[in-house]
Design a protein around this motif. Structure first.
Motif, short mmCIF file in Angstrom:
data_model
loop_
_atom_site.label_atom_id
_atom_site.label_comp_id
_atom_site.label_asym_id
_atom_site.label_seq_id
_atom_site.Cartn_x
_atom_site.Cartn_y
_atom_site.Cartn_z
N ALA A 153 13.67 -0.45 -2.75
CA ALA A 153 14.25 -1.31 -3.78
C ALA A 153 15.51 -0.71 -4.39
CB ALA A 153 13.22 -1.58 -4.88
N ALA A 154 15.61 0.61 -4.42
CA ALA A 154 16.80 1.27 -4.96
C ALA A 154 17.85 1.51 -3.88
CB ALA A 154 16.42 2.59 -5.61
N ALA A 155 17.41 1.84 -2.68
CA ALA A 155 18.35 2.23 -1.62
C ALA A 155 19.15 1.04 -1.10
CB ALA A 155 17.60 2.89 -0.47
N VAL A 156 18.52 -0.12 -0.98
CA VAL A 156 19.23 -1.28 -0.44
C VAL A 156 20.41 -1.70 -1.33
CG1 VAL A 156 19.02 -3.75 0.09
CG2 VAL A 156 17.32 -2.14 0.94
N GLY A 194 0.79 -1.22 0.00
CA GLY A 194 0.00 0.00 0.00
C GLY A 194 0.82 1.27 0.00
N ARG A 195 2.15 1.16 -0.02
CA ARG A 195 3.04 2.32 -0.02
C ARG A 195 4.06 2.16 -1.15
NH1 ARG A 195 3.82 5.35 4.40
NH2 ARG A 195 6.09 5.18 4.22
N PRO A 196 3.62 2.28 -2.40
CA PRO A 196 4.50 1.97 -3.54
C PRO A 196 5.74 2.85 -3.62
CG PRO A 196 2.44 2.97 -4.28
CD PRO A 196 2.26 2.64 -2.83
N ARG A 197 5.61 4.13 -3.30
CA ARG A 197 6.80 4.99 -3.41
C ARG A 197 7.85 4.58 -2.38
NH1 ARG A 197 2.47 8.00 -4.91
NH2 ARG A 197 2.67 9.16 -6.86
N ALA A 198 7.42 4.24 -1.19
CA ALA A 198 8.36 3.74 -0.18
C ALA A 198 8.94 2.40 -0.62
CB ALA A 198 7.65 3.58 1.17
N PHE A 199 8.13 1.59 -1.27
CA PHE A 199 8.57 0.29 -1.79
C PHE A 199 9.67 0.48 -2.83
CE2 PHE A 199 8.25 -3.50 -4.41
CZ PHE A 199 7.99 -4.52 -3.51
N GLY A 256 11.77 -3.37 -8.29
CA GLY A 256 10.70 -2.87 -7.43
C GLY A 256 9.48 -2.46 -8.23
N ALA A 257 9.71 -1.80 -9.37
CA ALA A 257 8.59 -1.38 -10.22
C ALA A 257 7.87 -2.59 -10.82
CB ALA A 257 9.11 -0.46 -11.32
N LEU A 258 8.62 -3.63 -11.14
CA LEU A 258 7.99 -4.84 -11.67
C LEU A 258 7.19 -5.58 -10.60
CD1 LEU A 258 10.91 -6.22 -13.90
CD2 LEU A 258 8.76 -5.21 -14.69
N MET A 259 7.70 -5.57 -9.36
CA MET A 259 7.00 -6.24 -8.27
C MET A 259 5.74 -5.47 -7.85
SD MET A 259 8.48 -9.08 -7.12
CE MET A 259 8.17 -9.21 -5.35
N LEU A 260 5.79 -4.13 -7.96
CA LEU A 260 4.66 -3.29 -7.58
C LEU A 260 4.52 -2.21 -8.65
CD1 LEU A 260 2.77 -3.27 -5.07
CD2 LEU A 260 4.20 -1.47 -4.13
N PRO A 261 3.80 -2.50 -9.73
CA PRO A 261 3.90 -1.72 -10.96
C PRO A 261 3.44 -0.27 -10.88
CG PRO A 261 2.92 -3.86 -11.39
CD PRO A 261 2.99 -3.70 -9.91
#
Length: 366
Positions: free
Chosen positions: A294-297, A285-290, A338-343
């Motif tokens: 995905a990029a920061a890790v 429910g928080r795609p931007r945080a998701f 991340g974008a593919l997992m949560l489009p």
């Protein structure tokens, strides 16, 4: 006659409905899976550090196949308990354990095939071990077996706390370790500090390209499980570390512990991922945080990987474009995953819930 009808109806319902495994039962499944994968890690260590193996019958194979026997016995006991309760056929198999029953059969057949293969063709001592058909059969079966708690807990509506999710998280970590056994040629965690610095100091002999590919393969192997858990349950504190430790143990075993600085850097990165998860709260429910997670890790992980290697050797790699750009490339790939997992940020939550329900229903039928 009217008073006698509910009992047969209830009996028929018991036979039809699939039970859910308890938390303790899923924990037991995770622990016997740990036994199984521990045998695999010992076998990987032996093949990497004990050249000249000429027999199928070794102590590490004993640990490996006894782990299989323990896992098969445990699952059989769970099914037997349900049969005693009146369930029959697949109705006696707990939710999520149906594929496991089939995988245990495949594993047993692949184990026999492996013994025959070694008897006829001998013991593999190089990259060919990762492509043996009998080994690949074992690999597929193991992947299904160790992820049993994931499929089981998928049906649990309880919050994603570490106390509830640890069997699934351990199963995911064991699956990643098993996958990286068979992707040894793409495992960046096997690299020693001087190899990392040397690899990014020259473009000759494809050393830089080889290391870059290893980093991207390992990046996906470490990140995708975290994104999967975050999307389904959220990431409780300690989840990233628990998912990462098994592959670190494997990578240390395969090198005989000669890559300790590399392993330490990734362990610290996993702890950092837990801190990032707590700060960003990546969820469905928080795609931007998701996406940010995905990029920061990867950016943090591979910056630390290269930084610790450079500190251990006492110098930076000689090509600045490589050591500055590699973590950025890893972060870009992480963002893509991340974008593919949560489009999309505008996904309708009801549609997302329907998708999850469809997955659950399909898994329940297995």
């Amino acid at each position: 006659m009217g008073s006698s009808s509910p009992a047969p109806a209830r009996s028929a319902e018991i036979r039809r409905d699939r039970p859910r495994a308890t938390r303790a039962q899923d924990g037991g499944t995770a622990l016997v899976s740990l036994w199984l994968i521990s045998g695999l890690v010992l076998d990987a260590w032996a093949h990497s550090n004990r050249p000249g193996l000429e027999t199928f019958f070794t102590p590490w194979h004993a640990v490996f196949y006894s782990g299989f026997a323990a896992t098969a016995g445990w699952v059989a006991w769970l099914v037997w308990r349900q049969r005693r309760a009146g369930r029959r056929g697949w109705a006696a198999v707990p939710l999520g354990y149906g594929p496991t029953v089939l995988a245990l059969v495949v594993f047993g057949l692949s184990g026999v095939a492996d013994m025959v293969w070694h008897t006829v063709f001998g013991i593999e001592e190089s990259i060919d071990i990762l492509f043996s058909p009998s080994h690949l059969g074992l690999a597929v079966a193991m992947g299904v077996i160790v992820t049993t708690p994931v499929r089981s807990i998928w049906h649990d509506p309880a919050p994603g706390t570490l106390a509830r999710l640890w069997p699934a998280l351990l199963g995911i970590g064991l699956a990643v370790a098993e996958i990286m056994v068979f992707l040894e040629y793409g495992n960046a965690l096997l690299m020693r500090a001087n190899w990392i610095v040397t690899g990014l100091s020259s473009t000759e002999n494809n050393s830089a390209a080889t290391l870059a590919v290893r980093m991207l393969v390992t990046n996906a192997a470490l990140l995708l499980p975290l994104l999967f858990v975050a999307r389904r349950w959220g990431l409780p504190p300690g989840a990233a570390t628990l998912c990462t430790v098994p592959v670190l143990v494997l990578s240390g075993a395969e090198t005989g512990g000669r890559n300790m600085s590399t392993l330490l850097s990734v362990l610290v990165a996993a702890i950092g991922a837990d801190v990032l998860a707590r700060a960003l709260r990546p969820e469905a429910g928080r795609p931007r945080a998701f996406w940010a997670f995905a990029a920061a890790v990867p950016l943090f992980t591979w910056s630390l990987y290269l930084g610790v290697a450079s500190a251990a050797v006492g110098r930076l790699p000689e090509i600045p474009e490589l050591w500055t750009g590699a973590p950025i490339v890893a972060a870009a790939v992480g963002l893509l995953l991340g974008a593919l997992m949560l489009p999309g940020a505008g996904l309708d939550q009801t549609a997302g819930s329907g998708c999850g329900a469809a997955v659950s229903d399909a898994s329940a039928r297995s």
